[in-house]
Scaffold this motif. Structure first.
Motif, short mmCIF file in Angstrom:
data_model
loop_
_atom_site.label_atom_id
_atom_site.label_comp_id
_atom_site.label_asym_id
_atom_site.label_seq_id
_atom_site.Cartn_x
_atom_site.Cartn_y
_atom_site.Cartn_z
N MET A 13 0.85 -1.20 0.00
CA MET A 13 0.00 0.00 0.00
C MET A 13 0.88 1.25 0.00
SD MET A 13 -2.86 1.27 2.83
CE MET A 13 -3.90 -0.16 2.67
N ASP A 14 0.44 2.29 -0.70
CA ASP A 14 1.12 3.58 -0.70
C ASP A 14 1.28 4.08 0.73
OD1 ASP A 14 0.46 6.73 -0.60
OD2 ASP A 14 1.72 6.27 -2.32
N LYS A 15 2.47 4.64 1.05
CA LYS A 15 2.75 5.06 2.42
C LYS A 15 1.75 6.11 2.92
CE LYS A 15 7.73 4.17 2.83
NZ LYS A 15 9.04 4.82 3.10
N ILE A 16 1.38 7.04 2.06
CA ILE A 16 0.42 8.09 2.47
C ILE A 16 -0.93 7.46 2.80
CG2 ILE A 16 -0.94 10.05 1.65
CD1 ILE A 16 1.81 10.95 2.26
N LYS A 17 -1.38 6.54 1.97
CA LYS A 17 -2.67 5.89 2.21
C LYS A 17 -2.62 5.05 3.48
CE LYS A 17 -4.25 5.74 -2.59
NZ LYS A 17 -4.66 4.88 -3.73
N GLU A 18 -1.50 4.38 3.70
CA GLU A 18 -1.34 3.58 4.91
C GLU A 18 -1.34 4.48 6.14
OE1 GLU A 18 1.17 -0.32 6.35
OE2 GLU A 18 2.14 1.08 4.96
N PHE A 19 -0.64 5.60 6.07
CA PHE A 19 -0.62 6.58 7.15
C PHE A 19 -2.05 7.07 7.43
CE2 PHE A 19 1.22 11.08 8.26
CZ PHE A 19 0.76 10.95 9.56
N ALA A 20 -2.78 7.41 6.37
CA ALA A 20 -4.15 7.89 6.54
C ALA A 20 -5.04 6.81 7.17
CB ALA A 20 -4.72 8.31 5.18
N GLN A 21 -4.85 5.58 6.75
CA GLN A 21 -5.64 4.48 7.32
C GLN A 21 -5.33 4.30 8.79
OE1 GLN A 21 -8.11 2.64 5.58
NE2 GLN A 21 -8.56 2.18 7.74
N TRP A 22 -4.08 4.44 9.17
CA TRP A 22 -3.71 4.32 10.58
C TRP A 22 -4.33 5.43 11.41
CZ3 TRP A 22 2.23 2.81 10.76
CH2 TRP A 22 2.38 1.54 10.19
N VAL A 23 -4.39 6.63 10.84
CA VAL A 23 -5.05 7.75 11.53
C VAL A 23 -6.52 7.43 11.74
CG1 VAL A 23 -5.77 10.16 11.33
CG2 VAL A 23 -3.43 9.51 10.74
N MET A 24 -7.16 6.90 10.70
CA MET A 24 -8.59 6.56 10.81
C MET A 24 -8.82 5.46 11.84
SD MET A 24 -10.18 6.87 6.95
CE MET A 24 -8.93 5.91 6.09
N ASP A 25 -7.90 4.52 11.93
CA ASP A 25 -8.04 3.40 12.87
C ASP A 25 -7.83 3.84 14.32
OD1 ASP A 25 -8.41 1.72 10.71
OD2 ASP A 25 -6.36 0.93 10.71
N ALA A 26 -7.05 4.87 14.52
CA ALA A 26 -6.63 5.26 15.88
C ALA A 26 -7.70 6.07 16.60
CB ALA A 26 -5.34 6.06 15.81
N LYS A 27 -7.84 5.81 17.90
CA LYS A 27 -8.69 6.64 18.76
C LYS A 27 -7.85 7.68 19.50
CE LYS A 27 -12.21 3.09 19.57
NZ LYS A 27 -12.90 2.24 20.60
N LYS A 28 -6.66 7.25 19.94
CA LYS A 28 -5.76 8.15 20.67
C LYS A 28 -4.47 8.31 19.88
CE LYS A 28 -7.51 6.67 25.20
NZ LYS A 28 -7.14 6.04 26.51
N ILE A 29 -4.14 9.56 19.56
CA ILE A 29 -2.96 9.85 18.74
C ILE A 29 -2.04 10.79 19.53
CG2 ILE A 29 -2.11 10.86 16.59
CD1 ILE A 29 -4.87 10.27 15.36
N THR A 30 -0.79 10.39 19.66
CA THR A 30 0.21 11.26 20.28
C THR A 30 1.12 11.77 19.18
OG1 THR A 30 0.15 10.05 22.37
CG2 THR A 30 2.08 11.42 21.96
N VAL A 31 1.34 13.08 19.17
CA VAL A 31 2.15 13.70 18.12
C VAL A 31 3.33 14.42 18.76
CG1 VAL A 31 2.15 15.20 16.11
CG2 VAL A 31 0.02 14.08 16.82
#
Length: 255
Positions: free
Chosen positions: A1-19
């Protein structure tokens, strides 16, 4: 999978995101970083000496002259959040719990509207009197060559102590580090943006997560390679603005 799409999918999957954000987060707002070819280190000599705890304690007047020049303090109130800052606020808007651990002292995450920001290195937006703890805003600091406390004490005298900026100076202690570790530990996704991961102890956070909580997904967005690239699952060497625009569009199309 394209890295950007995979990144976006991980964001959608996540409830808690630390940046975790560094100086590269704000360069698109016009604020120079420390370590690039045109950064603060390249333009100024002995930066770590002049903006240190030692120099403030021993030469407070000259400290303020150099501090204001190094950080272009007169301009600091004019900088605006960029697409990267606004993207993190947007993540909150779509229901994500976002904790921002920032090494930056420019206050742009708060300006963007992010509600949970841990300023590990403090802020340029305020200064505090070491003697009586009165706090002053950036406008006050900028209106005085060397800002001094104007508070009237119980004895009727004006305090007149030279203020200290609310940033972590070299030789000082990083703030709220345990809180930062706990936030990273409890997240579904850790994103590092615009950081060279050179500065301790903040650069310990990604390696701690990789070792202690390996199931947490980890993404690095930074224009240049870092010594810790191999700690991350996805590495994107690109501008933050262009990257988050693609991620946001993918998420918007998928919703």
């Amino acid at each position: 999978m394209d890295k950007i799409k995979e990144f976006a999918q991980w964001v959608m999957d996540a409830k808690k995101i630390t940046v975790l954000t560094g100086a590269g987060m704000s360069t698109e707002s016009g604020i120079p970083d420390f370590r690039s070819e045109n950064g603060i280190y390249a333009q100024e000599e002995n930066v770590e000496y002049y903006i240190s705890e030692y120099y403030f304690k021993n030469h407070p007047v000259d400290f303020w002259h150099k501090f204001k020049r190094i950080f272009s303090l007169k301009l600091m109130g004019n900088f605006s959040p960029n697409q990267g800052h606004l993207f993190l606020k947007w993540l909150e808007d779509i229901g994500k719990k976002v904790v921002i651990l920032t090494q930056n002292i420019d206050g742009l995450h708060e300006k963007a509207g992010s509600t949970n920001v841990v300023e590990l290195h403090g802020t340029l937006q305020t200064a505090t009197c070491p003697k009586c703890q009165a706090k002053y805003d950036l406008a006050f600091v900028n209106s005085h060559d060397v800002p001094r406390c104007v508070r009237t004490l119980k004895n009727g005298k004006v305090c007149n102590e030279i203020l200290k900026p609310d940033v972590v100076l070299f030789g000082g202690m990083v703030q709220r580090f345990e809180e930062a570790l706990q936030a990273a530990d409890g997240s579904d996704l850790l994103i590092a943006m615009g950081t060279s991961l050179e500065v301790a102890p903040v650069n310990f956070i990604p390696s701690y997560v990789a070792a202690e909580v390996p199931h947490i997904r980890k993404v690095l967005v930074n224009k240049t390679p870092t010594k810790m690239n191999d700690v991350f699952d996805i590495v994107l060497h690109a501008g933050i603005g262009e990257t988050v625009a693609k991620v946001q569009q993918y998420i918007a199309d998928a919703r």
